[in-house]
Structure formats: C-alpha cells, structure tokens
Design an enzyme around this catalytic site. Structure first.
Site, PDB file in Angstrom:
ATOM      1  N   GLY A  26      11.466  63.319 -82.245  1.00 55.87           N
ATOM      2  CA  GLY A  26      12.307  62.235 -82.717  1.00 55.87           C
ATOM      3  C   GLY A  26      13.068  61.767 -81.684  1.00 55.87           C
ATOM      4  N   LYS A  27      14.086  61.084 -82.286  1.00 56.81           N
ATOM      5  CA  LYS A  27      15.162  60.532 -81.263  1.00 56.81           C
ATOM      6  C   LYS A  27      16.024  61.526 -80.511  1.00 56.81           C
ATOM      7  CE  LYS A  27      18.246  58.909 -84.445  1.00 56.81           C
ATOM      8  NZ  LYS A  27      17.503  59.399 -85.626  1.00 56.81           N
ATOM      9  N   ALA A  29      15.053  65.074 -79.995  1.00 58.48           N
ATOM     10  CA  ALA A  29      14.377  66.305 -79.917  1.00 58.48           C
ATOM     11  C   ALA A  29      13.092  66.314 -80.015  1.00 58.48           C
ATOM     12  CB  ALA A  29      15.073  67.472 -80.659  1.00 58.48           C
ATOM     13  N   VAL A  31      10.001  68.894 -81.313  1.00 55.99           N
ATOM     14  CA  VAL A  31       9.914  70.016 -82.326  1.00 55.99           C
ATOM     15  C   VAL A  31       8.369  70.605 -82.148  1.00 55.99           C
ATOM     16  CG1 VAL A  31      10.189  71.049 -84.503  1.00 55.99           C
ATOM     17  CG2 VAL A  31      11.807  69.366 -83.710  1.00 55.99           C
ATOM     18  N   LYS A  44      12.889  73.939 -81.342  1.00 54.01           N
ATOM     19  CA  LYS A  44      13.575  72.377 -81.200  1.00 54.01           C
ATOM     20  C   LYS A  44      14.045  72.368 -79.889  1.00 54.01           C
ATOM     21  CE  LYS A  44      16.863  69.129 -83.380  1.00 54.01           C
ATOM     22  NZ  LYS A  44      17.464  68.911 -84.662  1.00 54.01           N
ATOM     23  N   GLU A 122      13.059  79.084 -88.538  1.00 56.47           N
ATOM     24  CA  GLU A 122      11.883  79.210 -89.371  1.00 56.47           C
ATOM     25  C   GLU A 122      11.189  77.643 -89.573  1.00 56.47           C
ATOM     26  OE1 GLU A 122      14.017  79.457 -93.326  1.00 56.47           O
ATOM     27  OE2 GLU A 122      11.915  78.952 -94.386  1.00 56.47           O
ATOM     28  N   ASP A 168      24.384  62.896 -90.956  1.00 57.31           N
ATOM     29  CA  ASP A 168      23.386  62.096 -90.699  1.00 57.31           C
ATOM     30  C   ASP A 168      22.292  62.478 -91.869  1.00 57.31           C
ATOM     31  OD1 ASP A 168      21.573  60.307 -89.669  1.00 57.31           O
ATOM     32  OD2 ASP A 168      20.674  61.684 -88.157  1.00 57.31           O
ATOM     33  N   ASN A 173      15.954  63.814 -93.101  1.00 52.10           N
ATOM     34  CA  ASN A 173      16.567  65.111 -92.693  1.00 52.10           C
ATOM     35  C   ASN A 173      16.656  65.917 -93.898  1.00 52.10           C
ATOM     36  OD1 ASN A 173      16.856  64.428 -89.889  1.00 52.10           O
ATOM     37  ND2 ASN A 173      18.845  63.682 -90.101  1.00 52.10           N
ATOM     38  N   ASP A 185      18.515  69.420 -89.155  1.00 48.13           N
ATOM     39  CA  ASP A 185      18.984  68.213 -88.339  1.00 48.13           C
ATOM     40  C   ASP A 185      20.339  68.096 -88.284  1.00 48.13           C
ATOM     41  OD1 ASP A 185      18.968  66.579 -86.075  1.00 48.13           O
ATOM     42  OD2 ASP A 185      17.867  64.853 -87.240  1.00 48.13           O
TER      43      ASP A 185
HETATM   44  N1  ATP Z   1      12.569  73.929 -89.491  1.00 46.61           N
HETATM   45  C1  ATP Z   1      11.580  72.902 -89.690  1.00 46.61           C
HETATM   46  N2  ATP Z   1      10.489  73.342 -90.262  1.00 46.61           N
HETATM   47  C2  ATP Z   1       9.551  72.279 -90.441  1.00 46.61           C
HETATM   48  N3  ATP Z   1       9.704  70.998 -89.871  1.00 46.61           N
HETATM   49  C3  ATP Z   1      10.706  70.712 -89.175  1.00 46.61           C
HETATM   50  C4  ATP Z   1      11.924  71.719 -89.023  1.00 46.61           C
HETATM   51  N4  ATP Z   1      12.800  71.217 -88.090  1.00 46.61           N
HETATM   52  C5  ATP Z   1      12.499  69.883 -87.788  1.00 46.61           C
HETATM   53  N5  ATP Z   1      10.978  69.606 -88.221  1.00 46.61           N
HETATM   54  C6  ATP Z   1      10.417  68.366 -88.266  1.00 46.61           C
HETATM   55  O1  ATP Z   1      10.765  67.635 -86.959  1.00 46.61           O
HETATM   56  C7  ATP Z   1      11.224  66.392 -87.529  1.00 46.61           C
HETATM   57  C8  ATP Z   1      12.455  66.367 -86.337  1.00 46.61           C
HETATM   58  O2  ATP Z   1      13.487  67.314 -86.453  1.00 46.61           O
HETATM   59  P1  ATP Z   1      14.952  66.942 -86.439  1.00 46.61           P
HETATM   60  O3  ATP Z   1      15.137  65.803 -87.409  1.00 46.61           O
HETATM   61  O4  ATP Z   1      15.549  68.063 -86.484  1.00 46.61           O
HETATM   62  O5  ATP Z   1      15.059  66.225 -84.936  1.00 46.61           O
HETATM   63  P2  ATP Z   1      15.386  64.812 -84.539  1.00 46.61           P
HETATM   64  O6  ATP Z   1      15.114  64.712 -83.061  1.00 46.61           O
HETATM   65  O7  ATP Z   1      16.973  64.567 -84.918  1.00 46.61           O
HETATM   66  O8  ATP Z   1      14.691  63.897 -85.259  1.00 46.61           O
HETATM   67  P3  ATP Z   1      15.045  62.362 -85.825  1.00 46.61           P
HETATM   68  O9  ATP Z   1      15.531  61.494 -84.883  1.00 46.61           O
HETATM   69  O10 ATP Z   1      13.555  62.011 -86.423  1.00 46.61           O
HETATM   70  O11 ATP Z   1      15.987  62.656 -86.944  1.00 46.61           O
HETATM   71  C9  ATP Z   1      11.753  66.641 -88.800  1.00 46.61           C
HETATM   72  O12 ATP Z   1      11.850  65.381 -89.299  1.00 46.61           O
HETATM   73  C10 ATP Z   1      10.621  67.395 -89.261  1.00 46.61           C
HETATM   74  O13 ATP Z   1       9.773  66.662 -89.765  1.00 46.61           O
HETATM   75 MG    MG Z   2      16.092  64.306 -88.060  1.00 49.00          MG
END
Ligand code: ATP
Ligand code: MG
Length: 286
Positions: A26-27, A29, A31, A44, A122, A168, A173, A185
């Site tokens: 994502g933006k 991180a 995962v 993450k 998890e 957010d 999320n 998130d």
């Molecule tokens: N604990 C989890 N279990 C299953 N899927 C997860 C989990 N944490 C994150 N994900 C997947 O990874 C994606 C990105 O995680 P997260 O939203 O925490 O990070 P982000 O970089 O802030 O992403 P974004 O910029 O898309 O909001 C989530 O939209 C989800 O699809």
């Molecule tokens: Mg997110």
C-alpha cells in the site's frame, strides 16, 4: 519466494521461518504472508518515510508533542537522527495501538510483536482460510450492512474509550472476517484528548463507514453516531457499552462557533502545510 530485504533479519533471528507470498503493497507499507512454525501470519514492513504523504503526517502528529510550528518545522527539515526517531515513533504508534486496543476488546489483528521495524500479526482470513477481503470490496445485504455498521460503531466507541481515534477509518481499512469486521491500519491513530482536530477526525471516520454502508442500507444515512459519541465522550460519560441511538439534537448555538473555529484551524493547518511543503522542496533543491 525470495526473502524481501526487510524480513531477512526476522528469519535470522528465528521469528519467522519463511516468507510465503506478498499480500499487498500500500501507500505506507508492504504486507507479506509469512510462516512461523505451523502458524501462518502476516508481516507489515513499513516503507521509508520519504515515500509517505508529508501532509498527512503534519496533521496526525498533532497531540504527539511535535505540534509547535518550530518543532513541526524541525520535523520537516529533520536531521538524519531526528528522522530516524520520527520513523520509529510512527511505527511504534501502530504496534502500541494494536496491543492497547486488543486489550480493550476491540477486534483488531492479534499482534505477535515488533521486530527490526516489522510488525508481525494475525493474518485475518475468511471462512475458507484465504486472506480476508476488505469491506470496500464486498457486496452486502441491507441486514449485513446494518449489522456491520452496528459492530463498527461499537469498535469506534471502544477505541474512543481508550482515548484513541483511528484517523483513517474507511472501507479499505476494515477486513471482513468470518465473525465480522476487523479494523486494521493504525499508524496514524490520534489521541482524542490531545488533538484539536480530534472531533473532526472522529466524525470523518464514522461518516466514512456510514456513507459506505448506507449504500446498502440507506436509513443509516440518517444516523449521527459520531456526534452522539463525541458529546458523551466530552462530558466524560462514554463507556465501552454505552447505548447509542444514532439520534442527535444539533445545538444550533454551538455549531456556528464550532464551524468558525474549525475553519480557522483548517486555514492555519493549510498554511503550515504549504510552508513546510515549500521548505521541503527548497531542501530537496539544495
Ligand atoms: N492482519 C491482516 N490480515 C489480512 N490482511 C491484511 C492484514 N493487514 C493488512 N492486510 C492487507 O494489506 C493491506 C495493506 O495493509 P494496511 O492497510 O495496514 O497498510 P497500508 O500501507 O496503510 O495500506 P493502504 O495504503 O492501502 O491503506 C490491507 O488493505 C489488507 O488487504
Ligand atoms: Mg490501509
């Protein structure tokens, strides 16, 4: 798969045994699905701060004691050392929030620790064991939408009882687990008491969910849970199980004052952001 750089140290330390596959980048991180012994979990890995939205940070860090414009400018121009500290604070914020919220009974992914800047938690799955879909990606019946709304409003109340606002919260999320929605998130989580924009952020969080779920159950669009819980919270009367009605009598005399105050704060906020943007651009030119 080939081990991504950020995860090798966790393998070396025996925290995880194997990286199975990337889940999503994502933006902020990347995962990954990982294996620890017999357990499948997710990891993450945070991206460098330079890649993340500068503007967001300025607003979110309010209430984390880097508020004053001088400090905020210092963050903007951070030395290597300062930047590292900011990075660490940002990452730790999510880990700390997960433990705190888990302990308060909010349905979040179970945290398994924070190693070398990586959060292991998890893996939320669906009933078949595949990684869970996000709320924004699923079709819902009106009943499901109403049920999810109720559950999510309750999660937001519990978070607020911990003094935290997600900041957010959106259908992207929230994951859909077999037992219902799971909020994820948290790096931008804000302190409800220490942030001038707390009320606005809470209302925005609740509104994002209401507007989305209202597509399937339009009567939700007539509810005012955010306003209602904030009023209780401000009065010191909000409890994790407080009964909410969704009805809220707007007090006309305070709305205007609030509106003016928010407009002023927003204008100030914007000016600060613009200034910092300019400074950052200047620094890049140097
Ligand atoms: N604990 C989890 N279990 C299953 N899927 C997860 C989990 N944490 C994150 N994900 C997947 O990874 C994606 C990105 O995680 P997260 O939203 O925490 O990070 P982000 O970089 O802030 O992403 P974004 O910029 O898309 O909001 C989530 O939209 C989800 O699809
Ligand atoms: Mg997110």
């Amino acid at each position: 798969m080939k081990t991504p750089q950020g995860l090798q140290a966790l393998i070396d330390d025996g925290v995880i045994d194997e990286v199975l596959r990337p889940l999503k980048s994502g933006k902020e991180a990347a995962v990954y699905v990982v294996r620890s012994g017999d357990d499948v979990r997710c990891a993450k890995v945070y991206k460098d701060m330079a890649q993340r939205s500068f503007q967001q940070r300025v607003q979110y860090q309010e209430g984390r004691k880097v508020r004053g414009s001088r400090e905020a400018r210092a963050v903007g121009k951070a030395s290597n050392y300062g930047r590292k500290q900011q990075e660490a604070a940002w990452k730790n914020t999510e880990v700390d929030a997960l433990y705190q919220l888990r302990d308060a009974g909010v349905r979040v992914p179970e945290p398994y620790g924070y190693f070398h800047g990586v959060l292991v938690m998890e893996l939320v799955t669906d009933a078949e064991g595949y990684s869970a879909a996000r709320l924004g990606e699923v079709e819902l019946s009106p009943e499901q939408a109403r049920e999810f709304h109720q559950i999510l409003v309750r999660q937001v109340v519990r978070m607020l009882c911990c003094g935290l606002i997600h900041g957010d919260l959106s259908p992207y999320n929230v994951l859909v687990g077999p037992e219902g929605p799971v909020v994820i998130d948290f790096p931008q989580v804000v302190s409800a008491a220490g942030n001038n924009a707390a009320r606005t952020m809470l209302l925005r969080d609740v509104n994002n969910l209401t507007a989305y779920l209202g597509r399937w159950a339009p009567e939700l669009l007539e509810t005012w849970y955010g306003e209602e819980m904030w009023a209780l919270f401000e009065a010191g009367d909000l409890l994790p199980d407080s009964v909410l009605t969704g009805e809220f009598e707007q007090d006309e005399s305070t709305i205007d004052l609030d509106g003016v105050r928010h407009a002023i704060n927003d204008a100030r906020e914007e000016a600060l952001i613009r200034q910092q943007g300019r400074e950052a651009a200047e620094e890049n030119e140097d």
